[in-house]
Every structure is written in structure tokens, then in C-alpha cells.
Design a protein around this motif. Structure first.
Motif, PDB file in Angstrom:
ATOM      1  N   ILE A 121     -86.773  -6.688 -63.690  1.00 25.91           N
ATOM      2  CA  ILE A 121     -87.883  -7.407 -64.333  1.00 25.91           C
ATOM      3  C   ILE A 121     -88.089  -6.868 -65.753  1.00 25.91           C
ATOM      4  O   ILE A 121     -88.217  -7.631 -66.712  1.00 25.91           O
ATOM      5  CB  ILE A 121     -89.176  -7.273 -63.496  1.00 25.91           C
ATOM      6  CG1 ILE A 121     -88.999  -7.962 -62.134  1.00 25.91           C
ATOM      7  CG2 ILE A 121     -90.372  -7.844 -64.248  1.00 25.91           C
ATOM      8  CD1 ILE A 121     -90.135  -7.723 -61.147  1.00 25.91           C
ATOM      9  N   ALA A 122     -88.074  -5.543 -65.878  1.00 26.85           N
ATOM     10  CA  ALA A 122     -88.331  -4.931 -67.186  1.00 26.85           C
ATOM     11  C   ALA A 122     -87.268  -5.319 -68.204  1.00 26.85           C
ATOM     12  O   ALA A 122     -87.565  -5.542 -69.377  1.00 26.85           O
ATOM     13  CB  ALA A 122     -88.390  -3.415 -67.047  1.00 26.85           C
ATOM     14  N   SER A 123     -86.020  -5.422 -67.733  1.00 28.58           N
ATOM     15  CA  SER A 123     -84.950  -5.709 -68.696  1.00 28.58           C
ATOM     16  C   SER A 123     -84.879  -7.197 -69.029  1.00 28.58           C
ATOM     17  O   SER A 123     -84.035  -7.617 -69.807  1.00 28.58           O
ATOM     18  CB  SER A 123     -83.609  -5.235 -68.134  1.00 28.58           C
ATOM     19  OG  SER A 123     -83.291  -6.010 -67.000  1.00 28.58           O
ATOM     20  N   GLY A 124     -85.759  -7.987 -68.420  1.00 30.53           N
ATOM     21  CA  GLY A 124     -85.801  -9.411 -68.748  1.00 30.53           C
ATOM     22  C   GLY A 124     -84.920 -10.269 -67.849  1.00 30.53           C
ATOM     23  O   GLY A 124     -84.799 -11.473 -68.048  1.00 30.53           O
ATOM     24  N   ALA A 125     -84.292  -9.628 -66.850  1.00 28.94           N
ATOM     25  CA  ALA A 125     -83.380 -10.384 -65.976  1.00 28.94           C
ATOM     26  C   ALA A 125     -84.108 -11.037 -64.800  1.00 28.94           C
ATOM     27  O   ALA A 125     -83.474 -11.714 -63.981  1.00 28.94           O
ATOM     28  CB  ALA A 125     -82.266  -9.475 -65.475  1.00 28.94           C
ATOM     29  N   GLY A 126     -85.400 -10.815 -64.707  1.00 30.64           N
ATOM     30  CA  GLY A 126     -86.194 -11.503 -63.693  1.00 30.64           C
ATOM     31  C   GLY A 126     -86.081 -10.892 -62.307  1.00 30.64           C
ATOM     32  O   GLY A 126     -85.398  -9.895 -62.096  1.00 30.64           O
ATOM     33  N   VAL A 127     -86.790 -11.528 -61.358  1.00 29.05           N
ATOM     34  CA  VAL A 127     -86.811 -11.039 -59.980  1.00 29.05           C
ATOM     35  C   VAL A 127     -85.471 -11.368 -59.314  1.00 29.05           C
ATOM     36  O   VAL A 127     -84.967 -12.474 -59.440  1.00 29.05           O
ATOM     37  CB  VAL A 127     -87.965 -11.705 -59.196  1.00 29.05           C
ATOM     38  CG1 VAL A 127     -87.988 -11.222 -57.743  1.00 29.05           C
ATOM     39  CG2 VAL A 127     -89.312 -11.419 -59.867  1.00 29.05           C
ATOM     40  N   GLN A 128     -84.894 -10.400 -58.638  1.00 29.71           N
ATOM     41  CA  GLN A 128     -83.586 -10.578 -57.992  1.00 29.71           C
ATOM     42  C   GLN A 128     -83.737 -10.822 -56.492  1.00 29.71           C
ATOM     43  O   GLN A 128     -84.659 -10.287 -55.874  1.00 29.71           O
ATOM     44  CB  GLN A 128     -82.746  -9.300 -58.154  1.00 29.71           C
ATOM     45  CG  GLN A 128     -82.466  -8.909 -59.579  1.00 29.71           C
ATOM     46  CD  GLN A 128     -81.536  -9.879 -60.282  1.00 29.71           C
ATOM     47  OE1 GLN A 128     -80.635 -10.444 -59.667  1.00 29.71           O
ATOM     48  NE2 GLN A 128     -81.779 -10.080 -61.572  1.00 29.71           N
ATOM     49  N   ASN A 129     -82.802 -11.591 -55.939  1.00 30.40           N
ATOM     50  CA  ASN A 129     -82.725 -11.645 -54.481  1.00 30.40           C
ATOM     51  C   ASN A 129     -81.884 -10.461 -53.996  1.00 30.40           C
ATOM     52  O   ASN A 129     -81.404  -9.666 -54.807  1.00 30.40           O
ATOM     53  CB  ASN A 129     -82.136 -12.984 -54.010  1.00 30.40           C
ATOM     54  CG  ASN A 129     -80.744 -13.202 -54.578  1.00 30.40           C
ATOM     55  OD1 ASN A 129     -80.076 -12.264 -55.013  1.00 30.40           O
ATOM     56  ND2 ASN A 129     -80.309 -14.464 -54.583  1.00 30.40           N
ATOM     57  N   ARG A 130     -81.684 -10.356 -52.680  1.00 34.61           N
ATOM     58  CA  ARG A 130     -80.947  -9.203 -52.142  1.00 34.61           C
ATOM     59  C   ARG A 130     -79.569  -9.062 -52.785  1.00 34.61           C
ATOM     60  O   ARG A 130     -79.137  -7.953 -53.106  1.00 34.61           O
ATOM     61  CB  ARG A 130     -80.792  -9.317 -50.629  1.00 34.61           C
ATOM     62  CG  ARG A 130     -82.100  -9.189 -49.868  1.00 34.61           C
ATOM     63  CD  ARG A 130     -82.315  -7.809 -49.264  1.00 34.61           C
ATOM     64  NE  ARG A 130     -83.760  -7.664 -49.016  1.00 34.61           N
ATOM     65  CZ  ARG A 130     -84.349  -6.665 -48.404  1.00 34.61           C
ATOM     66  NH1 ARG A 130     -83.664  -5.647 -47.992  1.00 34.61           N
ATOM     67  NH2 ARG A 130     -85.657  -6.634 -48.233  1.00 34.61           N
TER      68      ARG A 130
END
Ligand code: MGD
Ligand code: MGD
Ligand code: SF4
Ligand code: MO
Length: 751
Positions: free
Chosen positions: A487-496
Motif C-alpha cells: 500500500i505504501a509503495s503505491g501498488a495497492g492492496v494485494q491478494n494472497r
């Protein structure tokens, strides 16, 4: 009914790392006791280890995330929690830059593999200068001194107590604390053995502590004057011809400067300032130099004080000059099986340690080890400017109770635009958060002492797998750190799958580093081959396996048959493998550019010169020091029934002769006023305190609105850090002066 099972695992609460025997029935913990068969801790356990049962069952412990809605923290799903972070954090970063987001890493991170390894990823993703840890309210001065001396801030010697015959201990109370920057479980048993073979323990402390009570001698010292005492010791060592580093001489730079400094120390004046007689100093110097196996050890009371870096440095200088460093029974270096910088790269030489590489925006605070002093955080939030701190990620920390000028920090946290806390509880600090992410309990995660293995009193590889699975929908702390990094790096919320890819990236990066290390065991091998050989293990354990296998005892993925792997450690009964007593490591342990012990670094020499040139301090009023207690763990175990019971402990200890003067009495109330704040506490008279010194434990003050700690609130105590001054810092590291705080004590009418 499920059958009762026994598991053996390492207690993650403190640095002792005791082996526990945990009896379970299904998901229930039946009981916890010390594991007699654990070679490292030999059955030792303290009340906090027993309390892990209460922690597991605590109804106040958070099981689900909390998200602030309409001003109130409410239970939420993990998806909702991460979405709330995604909605706020990247926007603050892009509007105000990376430094607008601060991170605070609290003490339990050091005992938590997922948080500790994940923290590296998070710090990198955030790229913030505003990185704070509990180090600057604790041990940084010692790491600073050792960094300059030996080239790496985790290359810190520990007393080889199992073979030592004379131990001088300053500002530490292992009978209660169970040791610090020194993994020494069953200190009491080890001390008993030391004394049985004729060894002696000498304690220097402003309070006749539980450790002093079982020592051969105890000397009161005026708080904050250990550097004076140690300079006096050095003077006597040279004056009386007792100095002699022996075989170490070939590995030392700066010895002549130390001798010149020591010879000009005014012995009588130093003795007068610290309150320890010249005769006692002479006797101690004699014992340190003439006992074959002797060591000096200093801890919390010597680091969180006015001259903390100086004192920490002088302790090791005395160890060197008296010929006690790196020899059996003296002050020795552990050889950690994984993660240690002093087992990687070129043996005996390295880039060294460079502090003060940048400054804080406000107040001139200087960087040490990539962090800024915690005392700087409030100012960074309060003072306007484009890079003002507007958001905070707080990882397993409770600075509202643990940091100096706590009331100011508490108010400052209220001014943040956004805050995330990762905690087991809705704590005094987490109550400021917009999102609280619950950690898993000790028994639901694996345990390996990654940093702390640098301080082993006996080399060992010890690991515990999780005892219980966490709930299927709970996100592990390792995954939380990856998710926050994304999230911090701007890549958003990840799935598993996304998190798995991130983990893979970290593993591949570490493999590249290992195969690229010309001195490493897997140098030049194919990264693909190593990756494949790591097999199907996933999670932070895969990283641990890689570190163990490429470490100094590792199997090198086939190079050393029978070498260490995580599977081998896991298979060992009673939690781990004994790798034997500490062995001499000089000069290969060094990572200084010169390849020598830098005994006289300019920063510390200048500080010593300043101390010698300073006029003796005016007679002070009362000085406040802290006091650890067996049934407390910093600020966070006061909600557990087994620890909370018993007499009220948050008392202001006063020497009876001081109590007479201001009209204080046992059981009465007193106001303790420092420069930044005042608190009211119950008085307990005790002749264990030096005259002019009062003592209050820390980590109390559980009566703030908005927390979720019902039991702790019932007997809240007071927060001693309300009087700790955030402007009175150790000059080289910005570490808080938590011992030796000038205070006025005023009796109050009974309530
Ligand atoms: N006056 C004074 N102040 C002191 C000291 C002193 O002696 N005197 N001691 C100092 C020292 S040595 C230290 S180390 C600091 C400690 O200072 P901090 O690290 O700021 O505080 P702790 O009290 O350790 O609080 C740790 C928090 O982490 C949470 N926690 C515990 N276990 C876990 C876990 O497994 N996962 C997660 N996510 N959270 C967890 C707890 O609920 C708690 O809220 O205080 C310092 N402050
Ligand atoms: N039960 C329990 N155990 C703990 C903790 C806990 O809160 N409770 N906290 C854990 C943590 S995070 C840490 S860092 C360790 C710390 O463990 P230790 O380093 O052993 O620290 P303390 O027990 O605080 O002992 C510090 C001693 O320094 C003395 N002192 C104060 N000022 C001075 C001074 O100027 N000079 C000298 N020479 N002595 C001084 C104090 O009286 C005290 O006895 O304990 C760990 N273990
Ligand atoms: S001394 Fe107590 S808290 Fe520390 S590791 Fe041992 S049982 Fe756990
Ligand atoms: Mo600590």
C-alpha cells in the motif's frame, strides 16, 4: 474430550528466551511451565511466561481489526481495514512526500520474526526519514559505542557468565529483568554456579536491587555518573600498572590515546562525583585486572542516562584494557547462526558504522542506525511545514506510556491525519489510530530470536513452529507488513497471490546477496538452484531457513552435509540445537575499515574530554530512576489476571531519610514534579534506595479514555514518563534520559 498434549517452545516475551513446556487440550492451554530439558534455559520460567495462557485467553485482546467510523473505532473485516489504509496513506504520501509518514517500531518487534523481517520491507517502501524505534528509549548508546569500536552495532560482547569468576555489573537487574542485550536465561542459577566456584558478582546501582541482594558487593552510584566511575577505574588500571590487553594488542587502534586520557583523569574528583570511594575503585580495578576470568557488563541504567554513550564505550574500553575482552570467562561475542552482519562479508574488516548521516527537520536531532530519536517525534507532528508528519504506522509499540514527555506525545498523536496501529490490544497509543490491526498471540506464530541471537550467552539455534493455527481469516503479522509495504509503495492492496509474489521477491533478493558474497558459503552458485532447494516452505520461515543455511553453521545447500537447516533445528527435541560455549572471535568478528578495534573514536574521545573539563554539578535536588518488576513487562501485561494480582506496585520509593525531610510517609501521597510535568504517586519508604534518589516503575498510567484494557484500568497506576524530559537527551544518540531525572517531591494530603 481432546487429549492433553505437551509442546516445547521458546517464550517470546523477553530476551531470556526460556524454553516452555505448554500443555494443551485442543485449542485450550491447560498450563505452562519451564522446560527442564531445555539446554539453554534449564527449566527457568518467570510469571510472564506463565501468563501467556492468560494472554491467549484475554477477552480484551483484539481478534478483529478496528476501523474508525464517525469518530469511533468499530470492528471491521481485514478487507475493510486494508481498504481504509489504502484510502488514506498513499494520498498523504503523494501530497506531502515520504517524510510525512512516520513509523514507530516497539519492543515486541525484536521478539517477533514476522514483524522484524517485515519491518525492513515496510521501511524501504515508505522511504521515510521519520523512522523511530524503542531503541532511543533503551539501548542505542550501547549499540552506538560498539558500532564505533567493532564496526557493527550488533557486535556487542556479553559476559561469559558460565566461566566467569568476577563480574562487575552496572545499571542492570537481571534477577528481575532476566537480562538484556544478553540472552541469559536462569541468571539466578548461573550466578549460583559462579559463586559456588568462588566467583564474585559486584553490582553498581543507585538502588540495592534484587540482583544486588544476591551479589558479593554492592555500591551505590549517583545516577548518571557511570562514566566518571569508569574513567576513574581506567586511571587506576594505568596508574597501578594493571593495564594489559595481552594478545588483543595486535588488534587495537588508539590504545595510546586511551592511556593518555586515562592518566589525566582526576581520581578523587571522579570518586566524589559518582559517590564510590577511591579505595573501592582501586579494589575493583585490581580484581578486574588480576582475576583470570573477569568482565564488566552495563545495561539499561547505563544507557538511558545523561552520559549513556560514554559509559557504554568505557565499559568495553575497561574490558579491553584489563585484558578481558574475547577470552573465555570474560566479555565475549556470540556467533549467531543467522542474520548477523558479523558473520557475512569479509571476515575482520568492513564498512564500519557511520552515525549522524542526516538530521531531523525539527530540533537538530541526528540520525543513528537509520533512525531518529523518539523524543523528536512530537515536534515533527507539531511544527508546521510541508514535510510535517501527518501519518504514523505504529508497530507493536506504546509510546504514549513509554516515551519521555508522554503527555506531549499523547497530545501530538491526536493531531495526526491518519494512524495505523498493529497491536494485540486497544492500547493507550492504539486508541489514537484510525485502523488497528490485531497481531496473533505468541502461540499462534513461529519464534526465532533473530537480532537477539547476537547476545547469546551460549551459541544456539532455537526455533519454535506455531503451536496453534491462527483463525483462517486472520492475516499474519508477516503478511500485514507485506500488505502495508505494498500500500505504501503505491501498488495497492494485494491478494494472497500478490503477497506471495512479494515474498518471493524478497527471497530472491536475499539469495542474490548470498550468492554474490565472495566470502559466503554459496558464493557463485546459481540463484535458481538455491531457490529450488528452499523447497515448499512459505512465509517468514523460508527466509529464516535461507539465513540459517547460508550462515556460519549452515549446510550451504549441500556444501556442508550435516550443516544447519531450519528442518534440523525443528527436529531437535526441546526447541533447538546447542552450538556450544562462546569462542574467541577476534579479529574475524570485526567490521571496521581498519580491521582493528577502534578503541578511541573521536566522537567519544571528545565527549570524554568535555566531561573532564566540565565543572562538578551543583548539588541536585532529588533524582528519579526507574524500577522493573517481575510481574510487569514494560507497558503491556497489566491486563493479565495472573500478573495483575498482588499488592499495588506502582509506588514511589523514597529513602526513609529523604522521607523525613519533606514530610513524606509510607502509604502517603506525593507529587513528583519534573521540568515537563507532574504526577501523583503513593509513597513507599525503602532503605534500598540511595539517599537523594527516588524510584518509580514505568509502563503504568492505564486510566486514559478510549482504551480497551478493563483489568489494567482497575489499578491504573501513574505514567512515570509524564515527568521524563524530552529535551534532556544523551548528546550523541538522542536517547532519553529515563534515569536520573531531576524532580521535586512534595507531600500531598491523604485522599
Ligand atoms: N521511564 C521509563 N520508560 C521506559 C523504560 C523505563 O525503564 N523507564 N523502558 C524503556 C524500554 S527498555 C523499552 S523496550 C520501551 C518499550 O516501549 P514500547 O515498545 O513503546 O512499549 P511496550 O510497552 O513494549 O508496548 C508494546 C506494545 O506492543 C503490543 N504487543 C505485544 N506483543 C505483541 C505482538 O506480538 N504483536 C503485536 N502486533 N503487538 C504486540 C502491546 O500490546 C503493547 O501495546 O519502554 C521504554 N520506556
Ligand atoms: N520483569 C520485567 N522484565 C523485563 C522488562 C520488564 O518491563 N519487566 N523489560 C525488558 C526490557 S525491554 C529491557 S530493555 C530489559 C532491561 O533490563 P536491565 O538492563 O536489567 O534493566 P533494569 O531492570 O531496568 O535495571 C536497570 C538498573 O539500573 C539502575 N540505574 C538507574 N540509574 C542508574 C545509573 O545512573 N547508573 C547505574 N549504574 N545504574 C542505574 C536501576 O536502579 C536498575 O536497577 O528488561 C527486560 N525484562
Ligand atoms: S524470563 Fe519470563 S518472560 Fe522472559 S523468556 Fe523467560 S519466561 Fe519468558
Ligand atoms: Mo527495552
Amino acid at each position: 474430550m481432546a487429549e492433553t498434549k505437551i509442546a516445547h517452545r521458546i517464550c517470546p516475551v523477553c530476551e531470556a528466551g526460556c524454553g516452555l513446556e505448554v500443555a494443551t487440550r485442543g485449542r485450550e492451554i491447560v498450563g505452562i511451565r519451564g522446560d527442564d530439558e531445555d539446554f539453554f534455559s534449564r527449566g527457568h520460567i518467570c510469571p510472564k511466561g506463565v501468563a501467556l495462557k492468560d494472554l491467549d485467553g484475554d477477552p480484551d485482546r483484539l481478534r478483529r481489526p478496528l476501523v474508525r467510523r464517525g469518530g469511533k473505532l468499530e470492528p471491521a473485516s481485514w478487507q475493510e481495514a486494508f481498504a481504509a489504509i489504502e484510502a488514506a496513506l498513499p494520498a498523504i504520501r503523494s501530497a506531502y512526500g515520504p517524510h510525512a509518514v512516520a513509523v514507530y517500531i516497539g519492543n515486541p518487534t525484536a521478539h517477533n520474526l514476522g514483524l522484524a523481517v517485515g519491518f525492513g520491507a515496510l521501511a524501504q517502501a515508505l522511504g521515510t526519514r521519520n523512522l523511530f524505534t524503542a531503541g532511543t528509549i533503551d539501548q542505542v548508546p550501547k549499540q552506538f559505542a560498539c558500532g564505533l569500536l567493532f564496526g557493527d552495532t550488533l557486535t556487542v560482547p556479553v559476559p561469559d557468565i558460565d566461566r566467569c569468576d568476577y563480574l562487575l555489573m552496572l545499571g542492570a537487574n537481571p534477577m528481575v529483568s532476566n537480562g538484556s542485550l544478553w540472552m541469559v536465561p536462569d541468571f539466578k542459577g548461573r550466578l549460583r554456579e559462579m559463586r559456588a566456584r568462588g566467583g564474585r558478582l559486584v553490582v553498581v546501582d543507585p538502588r540495592r536491587t534484587e540482583t544486588a541482594a544476591v551479589a558479593d558487593a554492592h555500591f551505590f552510584i549517583r545516577p548518571g555518573t557511570d562514566a566518571h566511575f569508569l574513567l576513574a577505574l581506567l586511571h587506576v588500571l594505568f596508574r597501578d600498572g594493571l593495564a594489559g590487553p595481552g594478545a588483543l594488542a595486535a588488534h587495537i587502534a588508539g590504545y595510546a590515546e586511551i592511556e593518555a586520557l586515562a592518566r589525566k583523569v582526576p581520581l578523587a574528583a571522579m570518586s566524589a562525583q559518582c559517590g564510590i570511594s577511591v579505595e573501592a575503585i582501586e579494589e575493583i580495578a585490581q580484581a578486574l585486572a588480576t582475576t583470570e576470568r573477569a568482565a564488566v557488563y552495563g545495561r539499561f541504567g547505563t544507557t538511558t542516562q545523561k552520559h549513556g554513550a560514554l559509559a557504554s564505550w568505557l565499559i568495553e574500553v575497561v574490558n579491553v584494557v584489563a585484558g578481558n575482552l574475547d577470552r573465555p570467562g570474560g566479555a565475549m561475542f556470540a556467533k549467531p547462526p543467522a542474520f548477523a552482519a558479523n558473520t557475512r562479508g569479509e571476515p575482520g574488516r568492513g564498512p564500519g558504522f557511520t552515525p549522524h548521516r542526516y538530521e531531523a527537520r525539527v530540533g537538530g536531532h541526528r540520525e543513528v542506525m537509520g533512525e531518529l530519536p523518539l523524543a523528536a517525534l512530537a515536534g515533527e507532528i507539531e511544527v508546521e511545514g510541508p514535510e510535517r508528519v501527518r501519518a504514523l504506522v505504529c508497530v507493536a509499540g506504546n509510546p504514549v506510556l513509554s516515551a519521555p514527555n508522554a503527555a506531549r506525545l499523547d497530545a501530538a498523536l491526536g493531531k495526526l491525519d491518519f494512524m495505523v496501529a498493529i497491536d494485540l490490544y486497544l492500547s493507550e497509543t492504539a486508541r489514537h489510530a484510525d485502523v488497528v490491526l490485531p497481531g496473533t498471540t505468541a502461540l499462534e506464530k513461529c519464534h526465532y530470536d533473530n537480532f537477539l541471537s547476537a547476545f547469546l550467552t551460549r551459541n544456539a539455534a532455537r526455533y519454535s513452529p506455531p503451536l496453534f493455527e491462527h483463525d483462517a481469516d486472520h492475516v499474519s503479522e508477516w503478511e500485514v507488513m507485506l500488505q502495508l509495504s505494498s500500500i505504501a509503495s503505491g501498488a495497492g492492496v494485494q491478494n494472497r497471490a500478490g503477497l506471495q509474489a512479494m515474498e518471493d521477491g524478497i527471497v530472491r533478493y536475499l539469495i542474490d546477496a548470498a550468492v554474490g558474497d565472495p566470502h559466503g558459503i554459496v558464493h557463485g552458485r546459481s540463484a535458481e538452484e538455491i531457490y529450488a532447494k528452499l523447497g515448499n516452505r512459505r512465509g517468514v520461515e523460508r527466509i529464516l531457513d535461507l539465513q540459517l543455511r547460508t550462515g556460519p553453521y549452515g549446510d550451504g545447500f549441500g556444501v556442508k552435509p550435516g550443516g544447519l537447516t531450519l528442518a534440523a533445528v525443528e527436529a531437535a527435541p526441546h526447541g533447538g540445537l546447542d552450538l556450544g560455549p562462546l569462542c574467541p572471535r577476534l579479529p574475524e568478528v570485526l567490521r571496521t575499515p581498519s580491521g582493528k578495534i577502534e578503541l578511541a573514536p573521536a566522537l567519544l574521545m571528545n565527549e570524554a574530554e568535555r566531561l573532564l573539563a566540565a565543572p562538578p554539578p551543583a548539588p541536585a535536588g532529588m533524582l528519579l530512576i526507574g524500577r522493573r518488576q517481575a510481574r510487569s513487562n514494560n507497558s503491556w501485561m497489566h491486563n493479565l489476571p495472573v500478573l495483575a494480582k498482588g499488592p499495588f506496585r506502582c509506588t514511589l520509593m523514597v529513602n526513609p531519610s529523604d522521607a523525613v525531610r519533606p514530610g513524606l510517609e509510607d502509604g502517603g501521597f506525593a507529587r513528583v514534579r519534573g521540568r515537563v510535568g507532574a504526577i501523583e504517586a503513593v509513597v513507599e519508604t525503602s532503605d534500598t534506595l540511595m539517599q537523594g534518589v527516588v524510584s518509580l516503575p514505568h509502563g503504568w498510567g492505564h486510566d486514559l479514555a478510549g482504551t480497551g484494557l478493563a483489568l489494567a484500568r482497575a489499578r491504573p497506576g501513574v505514567n512515570s514518563n509524564i515527568v521524563a524530559d524530552d529535551a534532556e537527551l544523551e548528546p550523541l544518540t538522542g536517547t532519553a534520559v529515563l534515569n536520573g531525572i531531576p524532580v521535586d517531591i512534595e507531600p500531598l494530603p491523604a485522599l
